[in-house]
Scaffold this active site. Structure first.
Site, short mmCIF file in Angstrom:
data_model
loop_
_atom_site.label_atom_id
_atom_site.label_comp_id
_atom_site.label_asym_id
_atom_site.label_seq_id
_atom_site.Cartn_x
_atom_site.Cartn_y
_atom_site.Cartn_z
N HIS A 33 -14.91 -17.36 18.14
CA HIS A 33 -14.93 -18.34 19.02
C HIS A 33 -14.40 -17.67 20.21
O HIS A 33 -13.21 -17.16 20.08
CB HIS A 33 -13.44 -19.19 18.28
CG HIS A 33 -13.84 -20.32 17.51
ND1 HIS A 33 -14.50 -19.89 16.24
CD2 HIS A 33 -13.94 -21.55 17.57
CE1 HIS A 33 -14.87 -21.11 15.67
NE2 HIS A 33 -14.52 -22.07 16.56
N ASP B 35 -19.64 -28.40 15.11
CA ASP B 35 -18.22 -28.03 15.17
C ASP B 35 -17.26 -28.95 14.27
O ASP B 35 -16.80 -28.37 13.19
CB ASP B 35 -17.61 -28.24 16.70
CG ASP B 35 -16.68 -27.35 16.82
OD1 ASP B 35 -16.41 -26.36 16.07
OD2 ASP B 35 -15.95 -27.34 17.97
N HIS C 54 -16.52 -26.62 11.10
CA HIS C 54 -15.48 -26.18 10.50
C HIS C 54 -15.29 -27.18 9.11
O HIS C 54 -14.76 -28.15 9.22
CB HIS C 54 -14.21 -26.62 11.15
CG HIS C 54 -14.18 -25.56 12.38
ND1 HIS C 54 -13.28 -24.53 12.41
CD2 HIS C 54 -14.87 -25.64 13.54
CE1 HIS C 54 -13.58 -24.00 13.60
NE2 HIS C 54 -14.45 -24.37 14.17
N GLU D 155 -12.87 -20.35 24.68
CA GLU D 155 -12.90 -21.81 24.57
C GLU D 155 -11.77 -22.44 25.32
O GLU D 155 -10.76 -22.80 24.65
CB GLU D 155 -13.00 -22.20 23.06
CG GLU D 155 -13.26 -23.82 23.07
CD GLU D 155 -13.19 -24.32 21.41
OE1 GLU D 155 -12.79 -23.40 20.51
OE2 GLU D 155 -13.31 -25.44 21.21
N HIS E 2 -22.38 -23.69 13.20
CA HIS E 2 -21.00 -23.78 13.64
C HIS E 2 -20.69 -25.34 13.23
O HIS E 2 -20.59 -26.13 13.96
CB HIS E 2 -20.86 -23.73 15.20
CG HIS E 2 -19.67 -23.33 15.68
ND1 HIS E 2 -19.16 -22.16 16.18
CD2 HIS E 2 -18.32 -24.13 15.59
CE1 HIS E 2 -17.91 -22.32 16.50
NE2 HIS E 2 -17.33 -23.53 16.08
N GLN F 87 -7.64 -19.14 12.99
CA GLN F 87 -7.30 -20.22 13.79
C GLN F 87 -5.96 -20.13 14.67
O GLN F 87 -5.99 -20.38 15.96
CB GLN F 87 -6.95 -21.51 12.98
CG GLN F 87 -6.84 -22.80 13.67
CD GLN F 87 -7.85 -23.42 14.15
OE1 GLN F 87 -8.70 -23.84 13.48
NE2 GLN F 87 -7.93 -23.62 15.70
FE FE2 Z 1 -15.16 -24.45 16.70
#
Ligand code: FE2
Length: 420
Positions: free
Chosen positions: A206, A305, A55, A209, A53, A148
């Site tokens: 996701h 992340d 980005h 979160e 995971h 996103q």
């Molecule tokens: Fe993430």
């Protein structure tokens, strides 16, 4: 004859060093005859690290166009909204090329990256699919179509997800807790999982979160996984709301995650700084229930992340650093828990990503990592540099161990930071 013989390799859980043979890029039984011999002098040896995971499209953008002064998620989102305007295919590629090298130096050879697709031009996804070709077999890249700003809360969201899949996304993502309504959130999970099932892809969402204990989309993921027969191919990332669920509900949802054979990814670096921001004291840790998930036999992994982006200014792409933080933040300092942290950055994410021919058994690909530390505990404690990284039996990264000395009683002597 072997191509390479590794001497003095300490395998996870083993007290004594052993020899590991390599022939034709695969792990082989040790033999006396080898073209090359490397003495690891008691270094811990694990299979390649796996990053489940990250980005990549946002890496190395910290400070652009301005710094995140509060460090909060919301200021980060606002800054990213400004930075994304100047995003180009070449800009993404340039930053990702740097971080892939950092990851390889840290022993990472399999990477799953979420890629933001809330962009009518899909610049980040185009950059990453082109880069996946450019990188070839040097590293294994898996790309997630990640909305996103939501699927149903963003203009043409469904269409952009379909286009990203057509461009070559390997995995379908989502962000249900960020959709405008509870109903949109549920619909987005169903959309994502149907799209994945239709194209034979994996799912990585996701999910939940947030610190809101009413965010309960992971139960929808479990139900859809079972209904669509996607067992083993679905991952829920973050699930920080689980920290705040009541115990009876958490028990129920963990049972259903287990039943659905889902994979879970926790991201201790980002979530330790981003969660609990609405709390006055006591401030919740805002972290998923790692110990309970592991105890239930659920495949649970550690993700990095962010690397130097508007949400997290630190990091250098090292999963061991994330494991070090989880040891504290997740209270996993028990003697049996430290080795489990190494599995959470190796074998567990390999399973979540569906990596084949992985592991230390004879016949698997010789994708290996040697640490400047003898045990799992020492590797975590020292966030030990990777002495050697091998890919298909070839050295692809090396670090010369630092030589530290102190002047004590007027004499210079070496310091190793190891228990004598
Ligand atoms: Fe993430």
């Amino acid at each position: 004859m072997l191509d390479l013989l590794l001497r003095g390799a300490r395998l996870p859980g083993a007290a004594q060093p052993v020899e590991v043979g390599i022939r034709d890029g695969l792990i082989a039984a040790p033999e006396p005859e080898a073209r090359e011999v490397i003495d690891l002098r008691g270094s811990l040896l694990t299979p390649a690290l796996v990053e489940p995971h990250i980005h990549l499209d946002a890496v190395l953008t910290v400070g652009e166009p301005r710094q995140n002064q509060t460090g909060s998620l919301f200021e980060g989102i606002a800054i990213w909204g400004e930075r994304v305007k100047s995003l180009t295919v070449e800009d993404v590629k340039r930053r990702v090329r740097t971080v892939l090298r950092w990851q390889l130096a840290n022993g990472v050879q399999h990477v799953r990256s979420h890629v933001d697709v809330c962009d009518p031009e899909l610049r980040a996804m185009r950059a990453l699919t082109e880069l996946r070709e450019e990188v070839g077999d040097q590293m294994h890249l898996q790309l997630v179509a990640f909305p996103q700003q939501g699927i149903h809360s963003f203009e043409d969201g469904e269409e952009l997800m379909r286009k990203a899949v057509a461009l070559g996304a390997d995995v379908v993502g989502g962000i249900p807790h960020f959709e405008i309504s509870r109903e949109y959130g549920e619909r987005s999970v169903k959309f994502t999982m149907a799209l994945a099932a239709e194209h034979g892809l994996r799912v990585d969402i996701h999910c939940d979160e947030t610190d809101d204990d009413h965010s309960r989309f992971v139960e929808v993921m479990a139900a859809e996984t079972i209904r669509l027969g996607l067992q083993g191919r679905v991952t829920a990332s973050h699930t920080t709301a689980m920290h705040s669920y009541n115990n009876a509900y958490a028990y129920r949802v963990i049972n259903n995650i287990k039943r659905a054979e889902m994979n879970m990814v926790t991201n201790p670096l980002d979530n330790s700084v981003l969660q609990g921001r609405f709390d006055s004291y006591p401030i919740r840790r805002g972290h998923t229930r790692v110990k309970e998930l592991l105890a239930a036999g659920i495949n649970t992994c550690i993700g990095h992340d962010s690397v130097m982006d508007p949400w997290y200014p630190l990091g250098y792409g090292d999963p061991l650093q994330a494991a070090f933080v989880l040891a504290h933040y997740g209270q996993m300092s028990g003697a049996g828990e430290l080795p489990a942290l190494i599995e959470m950055i190796t074998a567990n994410p390999a399973r979540a990503l569906g990596v084949e021919n992985y592991g230390l058994e004879v016949g698997n690909r010789a994708d290996l990592v040697a640490y400047t530390a003898p045990t799992e505990m020492d590797a975590i404690r020292l966030v030990a540099p990777r002495r050697l990284v091998l890919r298909a039996g070839r050295v692809v990264a090396r670090t010369e161990p630092a030589a530290t000395t102190v002047i004590w009683d007027g004499k210079e002597e070496p310091v190793t930071f190891l228990k004598p």
